[in-house]
Design a protein around this motif. Structure first.
Motif: not given
Lengths: 165, 308
Positions: B95-112, B137-148
């Protein structure tokens, strides 16, 4: 076509029903359980009026199917005042003119219940950001924000006094 | 007249008249990934249900009518975050909310982590998933841009097996991906940038939580004397799918990072051919692309330790 058994715990009470798979959680609450406190505005995830807690987290009940909530604990606005005693947040809405027509209020209350649980001392900005997913078309939000901050203060005060309910 | 409308709705299959928004479908809730892949391969006119925050509105409007809905919510293997071979591997149903508060995400992929604060609202992030957002794949979505920006690898699963798709090949056009009809996203690998790299994320939307009219995500890694070792700049909401601005990256890599370098890189965003729609014209999007690119690169520079 598409009948499915679902068992959902709503406000602490277990309900088992066989429903159409396409029945949204919002319609399940309103039409199967007669819990009409949950309101439906847009029915496509924009207005936030139908916000409920699913396993303690806010969700738009128009964007979930009742079958997806099987095994989950759902809290609706009715669950905030189980014995007719208003919650601190609900009382703060009354005291701060946080509602006019009341249509958006159940969703506002559920979102702010989650916010105040996770963030007991929110800034005004945090309250406003939490409310971006809930539309109100009459109050202009000032009273709602004031109610949230007032409720936070009261809840912190209660927490600071041991034995106070 | 009213009676006629009522009869029509009854014939359309609703026994609880007036309470059903989506057209009828059969619901499937597999517990294993292989069972989901098997159902997807076998069932006609089937669709996967991830977080449902984009699909269910379309079903409520009956823009999307399916015969079978395969709910991925009960598959534990599709959830979780772990570091694997220098990449952050994220299960598609996390879930997006779990990623928002994930310590691993904050540490390794802060852009996400930063981008997630712009994704919808807390209620939709509680349900919405990363895999669902990528596949939608909405063109205005944030997560595809981060993955790119991270050059992510997408793990696609079907009954035929698993294959890796580079993010550059994943988006094939407006709301279109390289996934075949029987494939689903199982996980996403975000290659981890060196500790100390900088990130920046800016978008312009009319209200907090709305889809962006335009936005940008930036990553910068600096070496000795603040020379740019690596740069990634992605625009979203500007073209039909997330766009890496390679001309901007080329203007940065190998050169010392300063205000002039950032200006030159952001100016490269001017060269893109933006879409025009009801929300904004192409010229305005081009303007936003340049301004937001400069802001994101400035943030990335500051976080990498340079006041440009």
């Amino acid at each position: 076509m598409g009948k499915q058994a679902t068992r959902v715990i709503v406000n602490g009470k277990s309900y088992a029903r066989v429903v159409d798979a396409r029945l949204t959680l919002a319609d399940f609450l309103r039409h199967e359980l007669n819990l009409t406190g949950t309101h439906l505005g847009c029915e496509h995830g924009v207005c936030g009026a139908c916000t409920v807690l699913v396993d303690g987290r806010t969700a738009r009940s128009c964007l979930m199917f009742a079958v997806q909530a099987s095994g989950c604990k759902v809290t609706t606005v009715e669950g905030l005042a189980p014995d007719g005693q208003l919650s601190v947040l609900q009382q703060a809405f009354i005291d701060n003119h946080g509602l006019q027509c009341g249509f958006c209020t159940p969703g506002m209350l559920m979102t702010l219940t989650e916010l105040l649980r996770d963030t007991p001392d929110p800034s005004e900005q945090e309250v406003r950001e939490a409310l971006t997913g809930n539309l109100c078309r009459c109050t202009g939000y000032a009273g709602i924000v004031a109610a949230a901050l007032d409720a936070a203060r009261r809840l912190r005060g209660a927490a600071a006094k041991p034995g106070a309910s | 007249m009213q009676q006629l409308a009522m009869d029509r709705r009854v014939k359309a299959g609703g026994d609880d008249v007036g309470t059903m928004k989506p057209a009828p479908f059969e619901y499937h809730a597999p517990r294993q990934l292989k069972d989901a892949a098997e159902l997807l391969a076998r069932l006609p006119n089937a669709k996967l249900l991830a977080g449902g925050q984009s699909l269910v509105p379309m079903m409520n409007f009956r823009y999307v009518i399916v015969d079978h809905l395969i709910d991925l919510g009960g598959i534990d293997d599709l959830r979780g975050v772990a570091v694997v071979d220098g990449a952050l591997r994220i299960g598609a149903m996390t879930r997006q909310r779990d990623l928002e508060f994930s310590p691993e995400v904050a540490k390794h992929c802060p852009l996400l982590a930063e981008a997630l604060r712009h994704v919808g609202h807390r209620q939709t992030r509680n349900r919405g998933t990363i895999g669902g957002s990528l596949a939608h794949a909405d063109p205005a979505a944030e997560l595809p841009a981060v993955c790119a920006a991270y050059d992510a690898t997408i793990h696609a699963v079907s009954v035929r097996g698993i294959r890796q798709i580079a993010c550059r090949e994943f988006y094939t056009g407006f709301m279109a991906t390289a996934l075949t009809a029987d494939e689903m996203i199982a996980a996403i690998d975000l290659p981890i940038w060196r500790l100390g790299h900088g990130h920046g994320f800016h978008e312009f939307a009319r209200r907090q939580g709305d889809f962006a009219i335009a936005g940008t995500a930036a990553l910068l890694d600096l070496g000795a004397d603040n020379v740019v070792r690596r740069a990634a700049l992605t625009l979203f909401g500007v073209t039909t799918s997330p766009l890496r601005v390679e001309a901007a990256e080329a203007r940065l890599v190998g050169k010392p990072l300063d205000a002039a370098a950032i200006r030159a890189a952001a100016a490269a965003a001017w060269l893109v051919e933006p879409i025009s729609d009801i929300h904004a014209g192409g010229d305005y999007r081009r303007h936003l692309a340049q301004v937001l690119s400069a802001r994101a690169l400035n943030d990335a520079a500051r976080r990498a330790g340079v006041e440009a």
